[in-house]
Scaffold this motif. Structure first.
Motif, PDB file in Angstrom:
ATOM      1  N   ILE A 114      -8.259   2.725  -0.044  1.00 27.85           N
ATOM      2  CA  ILE A 114      -7.086   3.304  -0.702  1.00 27.85           C
ATOM      3  C   ILE A 114      -7.515   4.554  -1.438  1.00 27.85           C
ATOM      4  N   GLN A 143      -6.738  -6.781   3.216  1.00 27.96           N
ATOM      5  CA  GLN A 143      -6.251  -5.771   2.288  1.00 27.96           C
ATOM      6  C   GLN A 143      -7.395  -5.163   1.486  1.00 27.96           C
ATOM      7  N   GLN A 146       0.848  -1.192   0.000  1.00 28.85           N
ATOM      8  CA  GLN A 146       0.000   0.000   0.000  1.00 28.85           C
ATOM      9  C   GLN A 146       0.887   1.247   0.000  1.00 28.85           C
TER      10      GLN A 146
END
Length: 94
Positions: free
Chosen positions: A87, A82, A38
């Motif tokens: 994001i 995840q 990330q």
């Protein structure tokens, strides 16, 4: 010590491009790209000087006693977790 071994090292310094570690008689670098898959805005948010971390060995320079290391390879994030992490790409307006 050989490539792909997981070892414990102590963080000795931090720069915007990565962190330096001591592993016995060796010194090593964990490049920022080897911290996480990330986006990492600041390495100091993840590790601090004096922390002991598990890392995987990517390269060994026996002559100069230097290691190239990976934190993300030794500490993988489960794919299900995840996917839950938001994001953000790009800039947010003020």
């Amino acid at each position: 010590m050989k490539i792909n071994d997981i070892i414990v090292c102590e963080i000795t310094g931090s720069q915007p491009y990565g962190v330096f570690v001591a592993c016995g008689e060796y010194v090593g670098l964990i490049h920022i790209s080897e911290i996480s898959d990330q986006y990492v805005q600041s390495i100091d948010d993840i590790v601090k000087v004096g922390d002991r971390v598990e890392v995987s060995i990517l390269e060994i320079d026996e002559e100069q006693k230097r290691l190239k290391l990976s934190y993300k390879k030794a500490n993988p994030i489960h794919p299900r977790i995840q996917k839950m992490v938001k994001i953000t790409i790009g800039f947010q307006s003020l």
